[in-house]
Design a protein around this motif. Structure first.
Motif, short mmCIF file in Angstrom:
data_model
loop_
_atom_site.label_atom_id
_atom_site.label_comp_id
_atom_site.label_asym_id
_atom_site.label_seq_id
_atom_site.Cartn_x
_atom_site.Cartn_y
_atom_site.Cartn_z
N LYS A 200 -6.53 -109.69 -10.18
CA LYS A 200 -7.04 -111.00 -10.58
C LYS A 200 -8.51 -110.93 -10.94
CE LYS A 200 -7.06 -115.53 -10.90
NZ LYS A 200 -6.33 -116.26 -11.97
N GLU A 201 -9.29 -110.20 -10.13
CA GLU A 201 -10.71 -110.01 -10.40
C GLU A 201 -11.00 -108.52 -10.46
OE1 GLU A 201 -13.66 -112.93 -8.49
OE2 GLU A 201 -11.96 -112.97 -7.08
N HIS A 202 -11.83 -108.13 -11.40
CA HIS A 202 -12.22 -106.72 -11.51
C HIS A 202 -13.57 -106.65 -12.23
CE1 HIS A 202 -10.78 -107.00 -15.69
NE2 HIS A 202 -9.71 -107.58 -15.17
N SER A 203 -14.45 -105.82 -11.71
CA SER A 203 -15.78 -105.67 -12.30
C SER A 203 -16.16 -104.19 -12.24
CB SER A 203 -16.80 -106.51 -11.54
OG SER A 203 -18.10 -106.37 -12.09
N CYS A 204 -16.57 -103.66 -13.37
CA CYS A 204 -16.83 -102.22 -13.48
C CYS A 204 -18.30 -101.90 -13.21
CB CYS A 204 -16.44 -101.72 -14.87
SG CYS A 204 -16.55 -99.92 -15.06
#
Length: 298
Positions: A200-204
């Motif tokens: 649902k949430e992902h940040s690289c």
């Protein structure tokens, strides 16, 4: 008479891998290649999400191979972050800690250490954790074995008011499985990056030394409308047919998309035959290089 334009767009990810997109474009899109648009419709935003996923997959192919490690970090209940921003901060601290410790222990340069990490949450109320890739090609086999232990040990935090550390939870560092990266392990055609994007949430969070895939000049005159349809239908599972189009390369995977799923633009497409044609996305491997065994499935 309107010209039928079929675009072939290539990205050279490394000496070993290349991706190719084949899709129809309009006359205006043919003339205005490279121009950016401002707004996206809801459906277009979803396509942009998939385009972003493919960009990150190409970036992984450009920077990591079977000598690197796939990382999964989880939290003990008492150290679970209060929110996604705090999880992202933990991942940033982990990246910094790994780089500093690796330079100190092995005497390598910081720019020889490559990392792509994601803070992720599965579902709106899902548990926060991290996934990512790490590789340092300056290390030999014995050093990589020791580095693997370091990668797992450095998922920790300092005990307040002391010089001691305590683990945040569990970190698993497993050798990168290229079949999983390429999506040919039977667990989803979009591979490991597709799995990460399924959260649902992902940040690289990544190191600054990562190589970018080389975008080759698009060609709009190599394909006909009939050939595109043929490649996306009866030839979708025929690697020899596709490999004839790309001498020196072998097919790792052919993915056929429904109309408009692959095309990357921020402007809604006009009605017409271009918006109804199937589209193909290929992952190719340079012939003669040792690596994963191709799987020829659409």
């Amino acid at each position: 008479m309107t010209k039928n334009w079929i675009r072939e767009k290539k990205y050279k990810c490394s000496d070993e891998y290349m991706t190719v997109s084949v899709y129809a474009v309009t006359e205006q899109e043919h003339r205005n290649r490279g121009k950016k648009r401002r707004e996206s419709s809801r459906s277009q935003k979803e396509r942009n999400k998939h385009a972003s996923m493919r960009r990150y997959q190409r970036k992984v192919l450009a920077n990591f191979d079977g000598e690197g490690f796939f990382l999964t970090g989880t939290y003990e209940e008492e150290y679970l972050p209060e929110g996604f921003a705090a999880c992202r901060k933990d991942v940033e601290n982990y990246k910094r800690r790994v780089v500093l410790a690796t330079v100190k222990r092995f005497g390598v340069r910081a720019d020889q250490i490559r990392m792509m990490l994601w803070a992720v949450r599965k579902g709106e109320k899902g548990r926060l954790h991290m996934h990512g890739f790490a590789q340092c090609r300056a290390l030999n086999r014995d050093q990589r074995r020791e580095w693997r232990e370091m990668l797992e040990d450095l998922w920790r935090r300092r005990v307040p008011g002391t010089s001691e550390y305590e683990p945040l939870g569990t970190m698993n560092a497993d050798r990168i499985d290229m079949k999983k990266i390429l999506g040919i392990d039977g667990q989803g055609k979009n591979g490991t990056v597709g799995y990460i994007y399924g959260h649902k949430e992902h940040s690289c969070i990544e190191t600054r030394n990562l190589k970018l895939p080389e975008e080759l000049q698009a060609a709009d005159t190599k394909w006909s409308r009939r050939q595109l349809r043929q490649g996306c239908a009866e030839r979708a599972e025929d690697p020899h047919w596709w490999e004839q189009r790309f001498p020196g390369w072998e097919v790792v995977q052919v993915m056929v998309y429904d109309p408009q799923q692959l095309h990357e633009t921020e402007k809604p497409r006009p009605e017409g035959w271009e918006s109804t044609e199937p589209q193909a996305y290929l992952i190719l491997r340079r012939r003669g290089l040792a690596g994963v065994r191709p799987r020829h499935l659409a």
